[in-house]
Design a protein around this motif. Structure first.
Motif, short mmCIF file in Angstrom:
data_model
loop_
_atom_site.label_atom_id
_atom_site.label_comp_id
_atom_site.label_asym_id
_atom_site.label_seq_id
_atom_site.Cartn_x
_atom_site.Cartn_y
_atom_site.Cartn_z
N LYS A 9 -132.38 -119.53 -72.95
CA LYS A 9 -132.72 -118.15 -72.57
C LYS A 9 -133.55 -117.50 -73.70
O LYS A 9 -134.57 -116.85 -73.45
CB LYS A 9 -131.42 -117.36 -72.33
CG LYS A 9 -131.66 -115.98 -71.81
CD LYS A 9 -130.87 -115.74 -70.52
CE LYS A 9 -131.56 -114.68 -69.70
NZ LYS A 9 -131.25 -114.71 -68.31
N GLU A 37 -128.25 -121.93 -64.53
CA GLU A 37 -128.17 -121.03 -63.37
C GLU A 37 -127.11 -119.95 -63.59
O GLU A 37 -127.28 -118.81 -63.15
CB GLU A 37 -127.85 -121.82 -62.10
CG GLU A 37 -129.08 -122.50 -61.54
CD GLU A 37 -128.78 -123.51 -60.44
OE1 GLU A 37 -129.72 -123.95 -59.78
OE2 GLU A 37 -127.59 -123.89 -60.27
N ASP A 38 -126.06 -120.31 -64.31
CA ASP A 38 -125.02 -119.32 -64.59
C ASP A 38 -125.57 -118.16 -65.42
O ASP A 38 -125.00 -117.08 -65.44
CB ASP A 38 -123.83 -119.96 -65.33
CG ASP A 38 -123.02 -120.84 -64.38
OD1 ASP A 38 -123.21 -120.70 -63.14
OD2 ASP A 38 -122.22 -121.67 -64.86
N LEU A 39 -126.67 -118.40 -66.13
CA LEU A 39 -127.33 -117.30 -66.89
C LEU A 39 -128.53 -116.75 -66.12
O LEU A 39 -129.41 -116.12 -66.70
CB LEU A 39 -127.79 -117.81 -68.26
CG LEU A 39 -126.74 -117.95 -69.35
CD1 LEU A 39 -127.41 -118.19 -70.71
CD2 LEU A 39 -125.87 -116.70 -69.45
N ASN A 40 -128.55 -117.00 -64.83
CA ASN A 40 -129.64 -116.52 -63.97
C ASN A 40 -131.01 -117.06 -64.34
O ASN A 40 -132.03 -116.40 -64.13
CB ASN A 40 -129.70 -114.99 -63.96
CG ASN A 40 -128.54 -114.41 -63.21
OD1 ASN A 40 -128.08 -115.01 -62.24
ND2 ASN A 40 -128.04 -113.29 -63.70
N ILE A 41 -131.04 -118.25 -64.92
CA ILE A 41 -132.33 -118.89 -65.21
C ILE A 41 -132.74 -119.67 -63.97
O ILE A 41 -131.92 -120.37 -63.37
CB ILE A 41 -132.21 -119.81 -66.45
CG1 ILE A 41 -131.89 -118.96 -67.69
CG2 ILE A 41 -133.46 -120.64 -66.65
CD1 ILE A 41 -131.54 -119.75 -68.92
N ARG A 42 -134.02 -119.52 -63.57
CA ARG A 42 -134.50 -120.26 -62.39
C ARG A 42 -134.90 -121.67 -62.85
O ARG A 42 -135.82 -121.83 -63.65
CB ARG A 42 -135.70 -119.54 -61.77
CG ARG A 42 -135.34 -118.17 -61.22
CD ARG A 42 -136.49 -117.58 -60.41
NE ARG A 42 -137.62 -117.18 -61.22
CZ ARG A 42 -137.76 -115.99 -61.79
NH1 ARG A 42 -136.81 -115.08 -61.67
NH2 ARG A 42 -138.83 -115.70 -62.49
N HIS A 67 -141.64 -112.35 -57.26
CA HIS A 67 -141.01 -111.93 -58.52
C HIS A 67 -141.70 -110.70 -59.09
O HIS A 67 -141.06 -109.80 -59.65
CB HIS A 67 -140.99 -113.08 -59.52
CG HIS A 67 -140.08 -114.19 -59.08
ND1 HIS A 67 -138.74 -114.01 -58.86
CD2 HIS A 67 -140.33 -115.48 -58.76
CE1 HIS A 67 -138.20 -115.13 -58.44
NE2 HIS A 67 -139.15 -116.05 -58.37
N ASN A 120 -140.52 -107.82 -57.02
CA ASN A 120 -139.14 -107.43 -57.33
C ASN A 120 -139.08 -106.50 -58.53
O ASN A 120 -138.35 -105.52 -58.54
CB ASN A 120 -138.27 -108.67 -57.59
CG ASN A 120 -137.98 -109.40 -56.29
OD1 ASN A 120 -138.22 -108.88 -55.21
ND2 ASN A 120 -137.47 -110.62 -56.40
#
Ligand code: PR8
Length: 469
Positions: A374, A307-312, A40, A43
């Protein structure tokens, strides 16, 4: 944290970051959890660099003849180079060095690539391992002999001004990275006796560890035309004349990961900023005999919405007591833990616990839950950032009396002092205090009345000094 060094070694093992039992001193294995943190971080770095640099990959081995070309550079590294002398049974005609850094691998190729000002600027980077036979005490991630996460940038420009500007760009990129990781830093112009071998000047980022020692976590070097002259990197300028290129290089390493572990962690384990946490949220279902499937299915639903909000996010559905799971999640440093049991489900809420401050509270399970989570992650990042900077700023102290320099720095502080800028004074201060001058923190106006802490002559700068790794 009573004994930082012990804490640090333990956490690397218990949180599955690296395994330093590999049978070569100064070389370790990245374990999967540590590797994800590293990924991460990489990235972010890659995204930043890709905006204005091109990624490349050069060979690991450098012929002795190339490494030896730049006199000052080779002198700086001669005690740290690993050599390959044999191919199988056969002795090689020419020894090959494992790159300690890649100037001497890259610049001969630059010389072939660059012809005209049209070819400039060149801005390339590579993420590779480098090898330095460090003679100082090695420490995992902090001072290693195989630097596994060396990200190095090399640039060539058609004017000195442009190269100076590039140095500023490098500094901005690193500020951005350290802000993302909530790592506080001091930026110094390194003293001449401590600049990168072959550089005109070196700008360094240092952070401070819980034991009061500073660690250099990134450097940006202006190389001037020194390497260009050695490696014949020339271009035809707009006037049709041949000129040597103006170069910079900058880099960072595994030390960045060491810093984020050291700076944020506590007695329970890691505390990871959400930006690099492999799992930003871990959901723990609290299961009783009755209503298990309802609870698990709601957990899965929440997971999907995050996950839809890109939270791991993950669900810890291991067959263990919740207490044991909480212990593990805390040790691994996930920023947010969510608990959901049958009663919570009835009340349509989740319990959350923040890793950064232990705060326990609840949120309704509704359409806003993902956004609320978030926002909480952002709040956690900001809190880690503010806490780390507040502590760091407390560690900086202006010292006006020479007698106090040693004791203040021994208290785990970075001391600032007035300095004429002369090497003699700087070195004398280092010797008397047994600390290292980090460099110039700030230049003073010509009409300043401040005087050098050592010689009493008019001061030109505010310098900084600390115990260093
Ligand atoms: C350059 N050339 O090489 P630098 N273990 C861990 N990290 C280290 C170690 C080590 N043994 N040695 C250095 N570092 C230039 C710039 C290409 C890129 C880290 O510069 O020698 C330090 O944080 O200053 C250092 O700031 C960074 O690598 C770059 O190394």
């Amino acid at each position: 944290m009573e004994n930082f060094s012990e804490w640090f070694h333990n956490i690397l093992e218990t949180a599955d970051i690296i395994d330093s039992r590999y049978p070569i001193k100064g070389m370790s294995v990245w374990r999967p959890y540590g590797f994800q943190i590293r990924k991460h971080f990489y990235n972010y770095l890659t995204d930043l660099l890709d905006k204005d640099h091109d990624e490349t990959l050069f060979p690991l081995l450098i012929p002795e003849s190339e490494l030896a070309k730049e006199g000052i550079h080779v002198k700086g590294f001669e005690d740290e180079v690993y050599w390959i002398t044999h191919g199988g049974q056969k002795e090689l005609n020419e020894k090959l060095a494992l790159r300690p850094t890649s100037e001497t691998a890259i610049y001969p190729m630059f010389s072939l690539w660059i012809r005209s000002h049209i070819d400039l600027p060149i801005k390339v980077y590579q993420k590779v391992n480098t090898f330095r036979y460090e003679t100082k005490h090695t420490r995992p991630l902090i001072r290693v002999r195989e630097i596994t996460s060396f990200a190095e940038v090399h640039t060539v420009h058609s004017s000195a001004e442009e190269a100076d500007k590039q140095v500023q760009t490098g500094i901005e990129i690193y500020k951005d990275i350290f802000d993302k990781l909530a790592i506080p830093y001091l930026i110094s112009n390194r003293p001449v006796w401590d600049k990168f071998p072959g550089a005109e000047y070196t700008i360094a980022f240092d952070t401070i560890f819980p034991d009061g020692k500073t660690l250099q976590i990134a450097t940006v070097h202006n190389l001037g035309q020194t390497f260009a002259k050695t490696f014949d990197i020339t271009f035809e300028n707009k006037e049709g004349q041949h000129e040597y290129g103006y170069q910079t290089c900058y880099g960072l390493s595994d030390r960045v990961i060491a810093s984020l572990i050291a700076i944020h962690g506590d007695d329970k384990g890691l505390i990871l900023p959400p930006t690099v946490a492999p799992k930003q949220v871990v959901i723990v279902p609290i299961l009783f005999k009755k209503g298990q499937e309802e609870v698990l299915s709601k957990c899965r639903e929440i997971k999907k919405s995050l996950e839809d909000l890109n939270i791991r996010v993950s669900i810890d559905d291991r067959d263990l007591r919740p207490g044991k799971k909480f212990f593990d999640i805390e040790q691994k440093g996930s920023p947010l833990r969510i608990e959901l049991g049958p009663r919570d489900l009835e009340n349509n809420k989740i319990i959350y616990v923040r890793r950064d401050n232990g705060e326990k509270s609840e949120l309704s399970i509704d359409d806003d839950l993902p956004v609320n989570i978030k926002n909480l992650l952002n709040t956690i990042h900001d809190n880690l950032y503010d806490k780390a900077w507040a502590k760091f700023n407390e560690s900086l102290e202006l010292v006006e009396e020479k007698e106090n320099l040693k004791s203040t720095t021994e208290d785990g502080k970075i001391s600032k002092f007035y300095w004429c800028g002369d090497t003699e004074c700087g070195k004398a201060i280092e010797e008397e205090t047994d600390m290292d001058v980090l460099g110039i923190y700030e230049d003073l106006d010509d009409d300043t009345e401040k005087v050098c802490i050592h010689c009493g002559k008019k001061a030109k700068h505010i310098g900084s000094i600390a115990k260093t790794y």
